[in-house]
Design a protein around this motif. Structure first.
Motif, short mmCIF file in Angstrom:
data_model
loop_
_atom_site.label_atom_id
_atom_site.label_comp_id
_atom_site.label_asym_id
_atom_site.label_seq_id
_atom_site.Cartn_x
_atom_site.Cartn_y
_atom_site.Cartn_z
N LEU A 85 0.81 -1.16 -0.04
CA LEU A 85 0.01 -0.17 -0.06
C LEU A 85 0.76 1.10 -0.05
N GLY A 86 1.90 1.11 0.78
CA GLY A 86 2.77 2.29 0.83
C GLY A 86 3.42 2.56 -0.67
N GLY A 87 3.99 1.64 -1.07
CA GLY A 87 4.78 1.78 -2.49
C GLY A 87 3.81 2.25 -3.58
N LEU A 88 2.46 1.86 -3.47
CA LEU A 88 1.74 2.20 -4.80
C LEU A 88 1.17 3.55 -4.39
N ALA A 89 1.04 4.14 -3.09
CA ALA A 89 0.64 5.26 -3.02
C ALA A 89 1.62 6.22 -3.32
N LEU A 90 2.95 5.97 -2.92
CA LEU A 90 4.11 6.84 -3.42
C LEU A 90 4.11 7.01 -4.82
N ALA A 91 4.05 5.90 -5.71
CA ALA A 91 4.22 6.17 -6.92
C ALA A 91 3.21 7.08 -7.58
N ALA A 123 3.62 8.41 2.45
CA ALA A 123 3.53 6.82 1.69
C ALA A 123 4.67 6.42 1.89
N PHE A 124 5.80 6.94 1.81
CA PHE A 124 7.10 6.62 1.89
C PHE A 124 7.65 5.94 3.11
N ALA A 125 7.00 6.57 4.16
CA ALA A 125 7.06 5.94 5.55
C ALA A 125 6.54 4.67 5.63
N PHE A 126 5.45 4.44 5.13
CA PHE A 126 4.71 3.16 5.36
C PHE A 126 5.41 2.32 4.32
N PHE A 127 6.18 2.73 3.51
CA PHE A 127 7.09 1.68 2.62
C PHE A 127 8.42 1.11 3.29
N GLN A 128 8.95 2.46 3.80
CA GLN A 128 10.51 2.18 3.89
C GLN A 128 10.70 1.74 5.45
N VAL A 129 9.74 2.16 6.54
CA VAL A 129 10.01 1.61 7.74
C VAL A 129 9.83 -0.05 7.75
N PRO A 130 8.73 -0.93 7.40
CA PRO A 130 8.91 -2.01 7.39
C PRO A 130 9.98 -2.67 6.47
N PHE A 131 10.39 -1.99 5.59
CA PHE A 131 11.41 -2.42 4.75
C PHE A 131 12.89 -2.50 5.48
N ASN A 132 13.10 -1.55 6.30
CA ASN A 132 14.23 -1.50 7.12
C ASN A 132 14.06 -2.41 8.31
N ALA A 133 12.89 -2.82 8.62
CA ALA A 133 12.76 -3.73 9.72
C ALA A 133 13.02 -5.17 9.52
N LEU A 134 12.80 -5.60 8.16
CA LEU A 134 12.61 -7.01 7.65
C LEU A 134 13.84 -7.84 8.04
#
Length: 444
Positions: A85-91, A123-134
């Motif tokens: 959801l974060g990535g699509l919204a960011l695009a 939108a980027f926060a909702f993508f990058q935060v979990p991406f960095n947590a993984l």
């Protein structure tokens, strides 16, 4: 989560998310400031503030996004939904950012940019935060995390190369407002591709232990106060992100006014990022033999020394300039790999100590610091331009600049980021090393 090596599918799947982080982390830093100063005729100092303002919101919001991500992990057992959801919204928001509605005055056009940039940052926060947590949840292997990170940064280098070289080339080829509009759509498509790639690539990835989130913000603040190893690593990452962002903000100006050829912008960027694709095995080997902290220090020294050499870009032969740019790229690859490889180690050790999930909120704080550094860089470069008497223009026209402005561009592109990158070396305190050693024991 185990110490078993991850499969190539998982490494590649996770790494594809770097097309999202690479595109959004690079293109605004390269083009948003000249988009404002040379297309909308916004004064340089004001343009720098405009670039900074939405990012300031992100600094506050990213830890909240981390807490939301941890809660989602506890409910659903996965962070993939937030990534999608974060990535699509960011695009969508990114394409709108450079759409240039043309309201008729620099003030109203700039206000539009601020509003859409706010949406992009959220939108980027909702993508990058979990991406960095993984990485802390995909594997507990100490060296496997370095390998996963080298894959991530290799794909990041490719993403930066494609977006960082392709976006300016599109703007240059089409010119002015149409160029920026097409470029925005192009980068939006890259972000969609990276989002879908990481979402599908992690479909069968291993999951970490589903620990419960820390119940209160007070408990989280208490953790951050006593977690010295994380605080020092975060300080280094912030200062160096600021240096990298200042460097990137100057690329367009250096090509046009120092080297005298706007078409060199794409080549400069390719010369900076390209070496990262080649040296990842080298940094992986250094991390395995000499330790991640040693590799971090070496990479910082290489990067900083190369930037000092670029201080003489006005008088050096073009070939020499590109040699220094390539050396800077080698160091840049290392300062991206090692902090991101150390971070999951520190998270694992802290989760062992507390028995509660730390990955999401820690990634939120980490992303907030990175966001602030990347935002302050163009703003800092804009202040340097303003101090040097840079003359803004409209419609993408080149105008004659005073010698003081050319000097300011050179210093803002080389000496200033060099100081910030080299400052990371004394900040890499023993407390970071102690935290890394504890994590190595946990992950072995």
């Amino acid at each position: 989560m185990s110490n078993v090596a991850l499969g190539r599918r998982t490494r590649l799947g996770y790494s594809l998310g770097s097309f999202v982080t690479g595109a959004f982390g690079t293109v605004p830093g390269l083009l948003l400031l000249p988009y404002l100063t040379d297309t909308m005729a916004v004064p340089a100092a004001a343009a720098g503030a405009i670039v900074l303002l939405p990012k300031a919101w992100d600094v506050l919001f990213n830890p909240v996004a981390g807490r939301i991500s941890d809660a989602g992990l506890a409910r659903r057992g996965s962070r993939r939904r937030s990534l999608l959801l974060g990535g699509l919204a960011l695009a969508v928001c990114f394409a709108a950012l450079f759409a240039h509605p043309g309201f008729g005055s620099p003030a109203t056009d700039a206000a539009y940019v601020v509003a859409v940039f706010f949406a992009c940052a959220t939108a980027f926060a909702f993508f990058q935060v979990p991406f960095n947590a993984l990485p802390a949840e995909l594997t507990a292997g100490y060296h496997e995390r370095t390998r996963l990170t080298t894959w991530r940064i290799a794909v990041l280098a490719l993403a930066i190369l494609v977006s960082g070289a392709g976006a300016p080339a599109i703007v240059s080829a089409l010119g002015g407002v149409p160029g920026y509009r097409v470029m925005g759509v192009f980068v939006g498509v890259l972000i969609v591709a990276g989002t879908i790639g990481v979402y599908l690539g992690l479909r069968r990835a291993p999951a970490g232990r589903l620990l419960q989130p820390t119940p209160t913000w007070r408990a989280l603040l208490a953790t951050m106060r006593r977690w010295r190893s994380f605080r020092w690593l975060l300080a280094v990452y912030f200062v160096q992100a600021l240096g990298v962002a200042t460097l990137l903000a100057g690329v367009s100006y250096v090509a046009r006014y120092v080297l005298g050829d706007a078409d060199l912008q794409a080549l400069l960027f390719a010369g900076f990022v390209g070496p990262a694709l080649l040296v990842m095995p080298l940094w992986d080997r250094i991390g395995r033999t000499g330790g991640k902290l040693t590799g971090f220090r070496v990479a910082s020294a290489v990067f900083g020394a190369a930037l000092v050499g670029l201080l003489f870009a006005q008088v050096l032969p073009l070939a020499a300039v590109f040699c220094f740019v390539a050396a800077a790229g080698v160091g840049y690859a290392g300062i991206q790999v090692f902090p991101l490889a150390i971070l999951p180690d520190l998270i694992t050790a802290e989760e062992e100590r507390t028995g509660a999930t730390r990955a999401g909120v820690t990634a939120g704080v980490w992303t907030a610091a990175e966001t602030l550094g990347l935002a302050l860089g163009p703003g800092l470069f804009g202040l340097v331009l303003g101090a040097g008497g840079y003359v803004s223009s409209a419609g993408g026209r080149l105008v004659a600049q005073p010698d003081s402005a050319v000097t300011a561009i050179t210093v803002g592109f080389s000496a200033l980021p060099a100081v910030l990158i080299l400052l990371g070396i004394p900040l890499l305190r023993r407390s970071v090393l102690d935290g890394e050693r504890k994590a190595e024991v946990v992950g072995s």
